[in-house]
Design a protein around this motif. Structure first.
Motif, short mmCIF file in Angstrom:
data_model
loop_
_atom_site.label_atom_id
_atom_site.label_comp_id
_atom_site.label_asym_id
_atom_site.label_seq_id
_atom_site.Cartn_x
_atom_site.Cartn_y
_atom_site.Cartn_z
N ASN A 52 19.41 16.54 13.56
CA ASN A 52 18.02 16.82 13.95
C ASN A 52 17.72 18.31 13.85
O ASN A 52 16.64 18.70 13.40
CB ASN A 52 17.75 16.32 15.36
N GLY A 53 18.68 19.14 14.25
CA GLY A 53 18.49 20.58 14.15
C GLY A 53 18.35 21.04 12.70
O GLY A 53 17.54 21.92 12.40
N ALA A 54 19.11 20.43 11.81
CA ALA A 54 19.03 20.79 10.39
C ALA A 54 17.69 20.40 9.80
O ALA A 54 17.07 21.18 9.06
CB ALA A 54 20.17 20.13 9.62
N VAL A 55 17.20 19.21 10.15
CA VAL A 55 15.90 18.75 9.65
C VAL A 55 14.80 19.64 10.20
O VAL A 55 13.93 20.12 9.46
CB VAL A 55 15.65 17.27 10.01
N LYS A 56 14.84 19.92 11.50
CA LYS A 56 13.82 20.77 12.11
C LYS A 56 13.88 22.17 11.51
O LYS A 56 12.85 22.78 11.23
CB LYS A 56 13.99 20.83 13.62
N ALA B 230 13.07 13.99 15.58
CA ALA B 230 14.33 13.30 15.87
C ALA B 230 14.50 12.17 14.87
O ALA B 230 13.59 11.38 14.67
CB ALA B 230 14.34 12.76 17.29
N MET B 231 15.67 12.11 14.27
CA MET B 231 15.94 11.08 13.26
C MET B 231 16.21 9.72 13.89
O MET B 231 16.02 8.69 13.26
CB MET B 231 17.14 11.49 12.40
N THR B 232 16.69 9.71 15.13
CA THR B 232 16.96 8.46 15.83
C THR B 232 16.42 8.54 17.25
O THR B 232 16.28 9.63 17.81
CB THR B 232 18.48 8.15 15.91
N ALA B 233 16.15 7.40 17.83
CA ALA B 233 15.61 7.36 19.20
C ALA B 233 16.68 7.67 20.24
O ALA B 233 16.36 8.11 21.34
CB ALA B 233 15.01 5.99 19.48
N CYS B 234 17.94 7.49 19.90
CA CYS B 234 18.99 7.64 20.92
C CYS B 234 19.14 9.08 21.42
O CYS B 234 19.74 9.29 22.47
CB CYS B 234 20.32 7.11 20.41
N ALA C 198 10.93 24.10 9.75
CA ALA C 198 10.52 25.37 10.34
C ALA C 198 10.54 26.50 9.32
O ALA C 198 9.84 27.50 9.48
CB ALA C 198 11.41 25.71 11.54
N GLY C 199 11.29 26.33 8.25
CA GLY C 199 11.38 27.35 7.21
C GLY C 199 10.24 27.34 6.22
O GLY C 199 10.18 28.19 5.33
N PRO D 290 26.98 11.77 19.07
CA PRO D 290 27.15 13.20 19.36
C PRO D 290 26.77 14.12 18.19
O PRO D 290 26.55 15.31 18.39
CB PRO D 290 28.66 13.33 19.65
N HIS D 291 26.66 13.56 17.00
CA HIS D 291 26.37 14.37 15.82
C HIS D 291 24.88 14.42 15.48
O HIS D 291 24.47 15.24 14.65
CB HIS D 291 27.15 13.84 14.62
#
Length: 136
Positions: free
Chosen positions: A116-120, A88-92, A124-125, A110-111
């Motif tokens: 976070n999904g893009a970084v993960k 997670a890039m931020t704690a919120c 994962a790749g 909301p974004h």
């Protein structure tokens, strides 16, 4: 974003374990000696990585550690999450965390799930097998 030293050490140790896949059990001492990771840190990390299901352990004189899955089936995201927790890039975006003073009026929150999904997804790749290959 930067990985902590502990996550970096975990990647280095598992990469070494991947190069030895099929050679039998490895001790934390061997992994520490081969990678330069301090022995106490290697011992702590082998425990975490075993708990996360990335290493298997066997006790006794002939025991040690080995990858729990094929190196192709372990991703960089798996390793980072085993040591750091959820990516997670931020704690919120953590469930139950509401300690940001900007949260009530934040239009960016909301974004963060997409970010976070893009970084993960990027982590994962990258497989452990690709990290263990000798560069050409």
């Amino acid at each position: 974003m930067r990985l902590t030293s502990l996550a970096d050490y975990a990647v280095v140790m598992l990469t070494a374990a991947a190069r030895h896949q099929g050679d039998g059990w490895l001790s934390a001492t061997v992994l520490a000696g081969e990678t330069g990771v301090p022995l106490a840190t290697a011992q702590r990390l082998t425990g975490r990585l075993t708990a996360a299901g990335l290493l298997r352990s066997s006790r006794g004189a002939e025991g040690g550690f080995t990858l729990a899955r094929a190196a192709e089936d372990i991703s960089l995201a798996d390793i980072v999450e085993a040591v750091e927790g959820p990516i997670a890039m931020t704690a919120c975006v953590d469930q139950g965390r509401h300690d940001c003073v900007l949260e009530p009026d934040c239009r960016v929150r909301p974004h963060w799930d997409a970010v976070n999904g893009a970084v993960k997804g990027a982590l994962a790749g990258v497989s452990l097998a690709s990290l263990a290959r000798t560069p050409a």
